[in-house]
Enzyme design. Structure first.
Site, PDB file in Angstrom:
ATOM      1  N   ASP A 261       0.843  -1.201   0.000  1.00  0.00           N
ATOM      2  CA  ASP A 261       0.000   0.000   0.000  1.00  0.00           C
ATOM      3  C   ASP A 261       0.876   1.247   0.000  1.00  0.00           C
ATOM      4  OD1 ASP A 261      -3.001   1.021   0.873  1.00  0.00           O
ATOM      5  OD2 ASP A 261      -1.412   2.267   1.719  1.00  0.00           O
TER       6      ASP A 261
ATOM      7  N   HIS B  77      -7.493   9.806  -1.508  1.00  0.00           N
ATOM      8  CA  HIS B  77      -6.802   9.752  -0.220  1.00  0.00           C
ATOM      9  C   HIS B  77      -7.631  10.350   0.935  1.00  0.00           C
ATOM     10  CE1 HIS B  77      -2.415   9.352   1.343  1.00  0.00           C
ATOM     11  NE2 HIS B  77      -3.269   9.108   2.306  1.00  0.00           N
TER      12      HIS B  77
ATOM     13  N   LYS C 100      -2.816   6.026  -4.002  1.00  0.00           N
ATOM     14  CA  LYS C 100      -3.894   6.967  -3.657  1.00  0.00           C
ATOM     15  C   LYS C 100      -3.676   8.318  -4.328  1.00  0.00           C
ATOM     16  CE  LYS C 100      -3.718   4.761   0.847  1.00  0.00           C
ATOM     17  NZ  LYS C 100      -2.275   4.580   1.091  1.00  0.00           N
TER      18      LYS C 100
ATOM     19  N   TYR D 204       3.109   9.860  -0.269  1.00  0.00           N
ATOM     20  CA  TYR D 204       4.217   9.271   0.508  1.00  0.00           C
ATOM     21  C   TYR D 204       5.560   9.541  -0.182  1.00  0.00           C
ATOM     22  CZ  TYR D 204       0.467   6.357   2.624  1.00  0.00           C
ATOM     23  OH  TYR D 204      -0.663   5.888   3.240  1.00  0.00           O
TER      24      TYR D 204
END
Ligand code: A2P
Length: 279
Positions: free
Chosen positions: A45, A108, A75, A50
């Site tokens: 994931d 997200h 996301k 990120y």
């Protein structure tokens, strides 16, 4: 048992995923992902936000596993909401990961009323783009993250309903209303921060319960999510912990202990509320 969950469209999703929030891009992300995939994980994931999709993608390749044996989620970040920019952001995510399709793509965070007077409209426009990408075969399943029932409801009236809602979920923060809504509507709940980002691991009550099974609190938390039919995404960059967090298939938390965890008050919450966050 608990090898995988099945999404509303029949797609199978491996029941524990490796979370990669706060995992630095480059060598760390590559090594962690490759290590996990070579050691029993088949579900990763990540997210554009990120900033590690390139490293995650390299780790996927370095693992040597065939692409179709790996389940990859990413996301859409909040600054990319809307029809056109969702499509562009998706293409960038694919290219950063070095993949030609995603298994699961999530919004997200919902646009919220506090910061957007037309929040529902923005979420619906974003969802329209996600739906088209899904129907075009570029994504095997689509869903959302951090959506509460009032954010989800407008999407439930559209052509393709969300198949997943990834929310904060761990002992001390169970979001019972959101979980019930998802279960009633055939949406799989995924748990981000199933260990409360490490905050719940020092809880003495959880330590006592984990002791009943000779397991760590982290393992108790992962197993607790699974037994509630919620898919945990524990994050770690530490090899020993990555192994520990998937070693949860050899014990069953008793009904009594499950009930005790369910009845604990709130603790370990991140403080991030989808109707309040300003990012
Ligand atoms: P690290 O990545 O340095 O190994 P969550 O998944 O709830 O967000 O929690 C992630 C945090 O918990 C990270 O700080 C991670 O540290 C730590 N962590 C992950 N697995 C374990 C474990 N089995 N035991 C102790 N800490 C863990």
């Amino acid at each position: 048992m608990y090898d995988y969950f099945t999404l509303g469209n029949g797609v199978k999703i491996p029941s524990i995923g490796l979370g990669t929030w706060d995992t630095p891009d480059g060598e760390t992300a590559e090594n962690v992902v490759s290590f996990a995939l070579r050691n029993g994980y088949s579900h990763i994931d990540t997210a554009a936000a990120y900033y590690n999709e390139a490293g995650v993608g390299k780790g996927i390749k370095a693992s040597g596993l065939p692409r179709e044996q790996i389940f990859v989620t990413s996301k859409l970040w909040n600054t990319k909401r809307g029809y056109e920019s969702t499509k562009k952001a998706f293409e960038k995510t694919l290219s950063d990961l070095g993949l030609d399709y995603l298994d699961l793509y999530l919004i997200h965070w919902p646009a919220n009323q506090k910061h957007f007077s037309d929040a529902d409209k923005i979420n619906l426009e974003t969802w329209r783009a996600m739906t088209e990408l899904y129907l075009a075969g570029k994504i095997r399943a689509i869903g959302v993250s951090n959506f509460l029932p009032h954010h989800l409801k407008p999407l439930m009236e559209t052509q393709v309903k969300p198949m997943v809602d990834q929310i904060e979920y761990h002992p001390g923060y169970l979001q019972k209303e959101a979980v019930r809504f998802c279960k009633d509507n055939g949406i799989l709940v995924e748990a981000w921060s199933p260990l409360g980002r490490g905050r719940v691991l020092s809880d003495e009550r959880l330590a006592r319960l984990a002791g009943h099974y000779g397991k760590s609190v982290a393992q108790l938390c992962v197993r607790f999510a699974l037994q509630n039919e919620i898919l945990p995404l524990p994050k770690s960059v530490t090899e020993k912990r990555i192994l520990e967090n998937r070693d949860v298939m050899d014990f069953v938390i008793s009904d009594e202990d499950m009930a005790e965890i369910e009845s604990m008050g709130e603790f370990g919450w991140s403080g991030l509320h989808p109707d309040e966050v300003d990012f």
